[in-house]
Design an enzyme around this catalytic site. Structure first.
Site, mmCIF file in Angstrom:
data_model
loop_
_atom_site.group_PDB
_atom_site.id
_atom_site.type_symbol
_atom_site.label_atom_id
_atom_site.label_comp_id
_atom_site.label_asym_id
_atom_site.label_seq_id
_atom_site.Cartn_x
_atom_site.Cartn_y
_atom_site.Cartn_z
ATOM 1 N N TYR A 427 0.808 -1.232 0.000
ATOM 2 C CA TYR A 427 0.000 0.000 0.000
ATOM 3 C C TYR A 427 0.841 1.281 0.000
ATOM 4 O O TYR A 427 2.031 1.234 0.222
ATOM 5 C CB TYR A 427 -1.120 -0.012 1.040
ATOM 6 C CG TYR A 427 -0.852 -0.110 2.517
ATOM 7 C CD1 TYR A 427 0.367 0.134 3.099
ATOM 8 C CD2 TYR A 427 -1.929 -0.431 3.360
ATOM 9 C CE1 TYR A 427 0.522 0.052 4.471
ATOM 10 C CE2 TYR A 427 -1.779 -0.508 4.735
ATOM 11 C CZ TYR A 427 -0.547 -0.268 5.282
ATOM 12 O OH TYR A 427 -0.403 -0.341 6.631
ATOM 13 N N GLU A 428 0.204 2.376 -0.337
ATOM 14 C CA GLU A 428 0.895 3.643 -0.626
ATOM 15 C C GLU A 428 1.909 3.460 -1.765
ATOM 16 O O GLU A 428 2.970 4.096 -1.777
ATOM 17 C CB GLU A 428 1.609 4.204 0.613
ATOM 18 C CG GLU A 428 0.696 4.785 1.659
ATOM 19 C CD GLU A 428 -0.053 6.038 1.210
ATOM 20 O OE1 GLU A 428 0.411 6.711 0.268
ATOM 21 O OE2 GLU A 428 -1.113 6.311 1.806
ATOM 22 N N GLY A 429 1.560 2.621 -2.715
ATOM 23 C CA GLY A 429 2.457 2.381 -3.856
ATOM 24 C C GLY A 429 3.319 1.164 -3.617
ATOM 25 O O GLY A 429 4.152 1.152 -2.717
#
Lengths: 574, 574
Positions: A427-429
């Protein structure tokens, strides 16, 4: 029992990265000594309140009951304690009513909360991000309405980006916001993977929603950002009418069970545009560096906790005769268990030091307008996020291994760290998104200039070690010299893939390149910690541990840069 | 949908390891073509019956209800189908009433069952192990009583070694067996971690219990092995009186949920000694090579299934513009997703080939009395078990990563493979136990002679590749030559630690050494598969995949041997 790494932070703040990086960032207003007290007190809250809820939260999970999310036993009380302790406001800028501690302190606190309870810390961490985004982009009325209760921790904030067809690629977002004619907007669509999208910790929740407006251009340039509250504030600023947002379901996840991951349905929910029309991405990405760094810190926190738990178990458990050691020596004396533990702790220490280095750059850039520090921070954010989170999964897995069969039993708690950590590189890339950002925007775009700057800094910091005849110093210098040469070759190879118009090859080895720079940076941090430790007139236990960690990191982890460079050389295969 | 790797096995059986290794092992009685049909039919059962139960078994788990274990929905029917299909008997030696297929076939089947449902396959796999142990050591009466129903799959068998204070170190076993005076024994004590220790699939369960007898010498030399049934066979050989064994509880585990992991309390249960008094360890270890290899195959099976699932998802999911590819290209075209997929499949193929190589040695040793093959198999068992299982965790974790956020959602199924795989490097001896066996018994004891033999075999198999001017052949030869030199240096370093009386250093780097030899062996297998593929007059899709896998394995995985060698050089740190 989780132990707060406050002494390591003090060492990093005062001996490794400067004389007092906290005082330097705050113009002397706050010192590293002040912060030692703050971290100590945060650590008490983390250990006494958040830590015991970690296993409970994992077991119970957050639940959706009659359309509302119920958090696990004890979470409401813990949240109240967190607010009362001032932990909501400490990291928020003074301009918005917070204490405005520098990033060095902010991020040290993030490690503590994540180590104690990563799922809980997502709620408060995301809320700070929402506050910063509203502060940066919203008009005065929205700021006046939303920021005071959010800063006070009475309301929390969330980020709404993902949709079923729009994950990594936000350009395909379909949620639509139509103007109501009175300055407000009507939001319709479905958002998924909304962390803490509903809960019972606060009386209101403020969603930042990325949506398309009618007649907006296609793609990323057609997205706008809206603030859409669960309850519409009334004239007194209190939660009033329920907004048209339904929590459709919660995801059943591998880990971070107490963090409710919501599917939210917006059915004509009322919101306010913040930032420019079609400037949604820019308004949202205000906090991208902070949120990516924050996930790296989650990795660090969970990794340290996994390490501490494995070490405690291995120091207690007696099993089998330990070669070359007296009868009754616990399993931490077995050569392979000792190897695993030192492998874990040497990476945790490297990642922690790197987070302070990154935070220091962020502080100097923000508070002193230092452009070089800003560039270096931009360069390091994807490396830190990618490397720290990939390592957190490996370290948590090592923690399971140290426990043997018991590690596979859920009640032991070692497996939870692995389950929790597994989301961090996603998550968050994902790590690939981080590495594409690194390679595309931060290496190829300026022809490797920042990579060169980093190499020069490392070179500079090796100088004091060259004067030492301590065997670990000698080995560390030799290993770092070789690693630096390899890294420079790898950067050259990467650029030569791109020059030959073979961009696919550059991106096919972007993750190995990110890992290479992460490990190299870890080696750099160990070299600096080693220098500081060897500078002490008398070595104490912490110094001896640091020397061993530097030696181990060099022999086992830094050595990996050479094989990564070989992978990078070949580019895309297949 | 899981696809049976039957074509890969046929390629390995007929082109890579010999002209027909199945016919060679069976003296022409069974051919690789016959086995293609057997594997095809096994694959149908695996795909249609066992595979759909994998997620159900994970979700429901086995449960303890009123002292008896209930398996998940559908397991009883599946087990009956497994027995009726003849899959219980096919792998059991002809001398005991089975079909006696060679290890090459036995282990290929094990991969299929594990890929389809690793938790289920533990039950049948352990039962075969118990049959072999009873056959090897028990007296005629015990064999006549127990073997026929076990071979027929009417009863299953288990292994009872572990106790709370006796995990890796069996010398501290406290369970006691006292003679009843009538030739039977009375067993008392608690055993933990008993896989499939109770269940409702069969009418009886036969426990092999390692216990201490009164006045037995301390340590491992005081252990004896007993066969202790859940129900005592009556005069007709049918399950009669309930024996004094209680299932106290089931463990709540990270994975393999449908495999009931029992705490069993023996309260004066009646049993028979098998093998020599105080010769329990030898009687139990009859099947150690088979069971360790079997766990390596579990790793292979789950790794391949994780790979297949990730590839299927990546070939369907469209997200973001794929660089250098047309609009609408699925995410498998993204350079980093392609890298992850090829990384996974190149390891799966290497491990599968290595399992066939190992099985071939086991066959030649057993059936032709080939001493060199026996030595090589003994050498390879810990490497295969350790490397394949460590890789299975990493491959399953990569599978989660390919799925992005969806990988973290349990319903996707990718996370289950990671949870299931995490036990493989632990049970049947942790990776450290494997590496200590490798280093202590198989390298140091004969001064690296077997390691040299392996190197000579690899050298021999590189010869045909040296004649090829295919670029991947050229690169593979160069990489393998370098890897071989590095491996020889590492073996030398390991021995020099031991010679300098620094045994702790040898054992401190035994896991890196095991990994190094695992990877080297994987590279060897790829060299041989590459030779076979390049030998085809026209290359088909499978050949092109094999060429890519060989190239990728060389550039990304084989490269790691050099950094491992650097770790090995330093020995113990700290």
């Amino acid at each position: 029992m989780y132990r707060n790494p406050v002494d390591d932070y003090h060492f990093l703040f005062t001996e490794v990265l400067g004389q007092d990086v906290v005082a330097e960032a705050t113009g002397g207003e706050v010192s590293a000594d002040d912060i030692r007290d703050v971290l100590t007190s945060a650590g008490e809250f983390a250990v006494e309140v958040l830590h015991p809820l970690n296993a409970i939260g994992d077991r119970e999970g957050s639940k959706l009951v009659d359309g509302a999310v119920q958090t696990p036993s004890g979470y409401q009380k813990a949240y109240r304690g967190y607010v009362e302790g001032g932990w909501t406001t400490i990291t928020i800028p003074e301009a918005i009513g917070g204490d405005g501690v520098p990033w060095t302190v902010h991020n040290a606190l993030s490690e503590l909360w994540s180590a104690a309870n990563a799922a809980f810390s997502l709620c408060t961490g995301l809320s700070v991000g929402a506050v910063l985004a509203i502060h940066a982009s919203a008009d005065q009325q929205v700021r006046d309405t939303y920021l005071p209760p959010m800063v006070a921790g009475e309301w929390t904030g969330t980020m709404n980006l993902t949709e079923p067809q729009a994950g990594t690629d936000l350009s395909s977002i379909r949620t639509i916001a139509r103007p109501n004619g009175d300055g407000t907007w009507s939001v319709e669509g479905q958002k998924i993977f909304i962390t803490w999208g509903d809960h019972d910790l606060t009386e209101n929740i403020v969603h930042l929603v990325l949506a398309r407006t009618p007649d907006a251009p296609a793609g990323l340039g057609g997205l706008s950002l809206f603030v859409v509250p669960k309850f519409l504030p009334d004239a007194a600023g209190k939660p009033g009418a329920r907004n048209a947002i339904t929590t459709v379901s919660l995801e059943h996840k591998l880990g971070i069970h107490s963090s409710p991951t919501c599917v939210l349905q917006y059915e004509g929910a009322t919101g306010h545009l913040i930032g420019e029309l079609h400037g949604g991405l820019a308004a949202m990405f205000v906090m991208m560096n902070a949120s990516r760094t924050g996930i790296g810190l989650q990795g660090l926190g969970v990794a340290d906790r996994a390490y501490q738990q494995a070490r405690d178990y291995a120091d207690e458990r007696v099993q089998g005769r330990v070669i070359g050691r007296p009868e009754g020596t616990p399993i931490s004396g077995h050569p392979d268990v000792a190897r695993l533990l030192l492998s874990m702790s040497s990476r945790v220490s490297a990642i922690r030091a790197l987070s302070v280095q990154l935070s220091y750059w962020l502080d100097v850039a923000e508070r002193k307008g230092d452009a070089e520090a800003a560039t270096l921070a931009e360069f390091m954010v994807p490396i830190f996020k990618g490397w720290a989170t990939e390592e957190s999964v490996r370290i948590a897995s090592d923690g399971v291994q140290v426990h043997g069969g018991l590690g596979f039993i859920e009640e032991t708690g070692a497996a939870q760290h692995l389950r929790d950590a597994r989301i961090f590189p996603i998550y968050e890339g994902t790590t690939a998104i981080q590495s594409n950002d690194l390679v595309g925007r931060k290496v190829l775009r300026n022809k490797g200039e920042t990579a060169q700057q980093l190499a020069a800094l490392i070179e500079r910091d090796l100088a004091p070690l060259r004067d030492s005849d301590h065997p670990v110093a000698v080995r560390t210098v030799e290993r770092m010299d070789r690693a630096l040469r390899t890294a420079q070759t790898a950067t050259g190879q990467l650029m030569s893939h791109a020059v030959r118009d073979d961009l696919r090859s550059a991106f096919a080895v972007s993750v190995p390149y990110l890992e290479l720079l992460g490990i190299l940076s870890g080696g750099w941090m160990h070299a600096r910690m080693l220098t500081a430790a060897l500078g002490h007139a008398e070595l104490d236990d912490a110094d001896r541990r640091r020397i061993d960690e530097a030696d181990f990191f060099g022999a086992h982890h830094l050595a990996v840069v050479h094989s990564l460079a070989e992978s990078i050389e070949y580019g895309e295969i297949g």
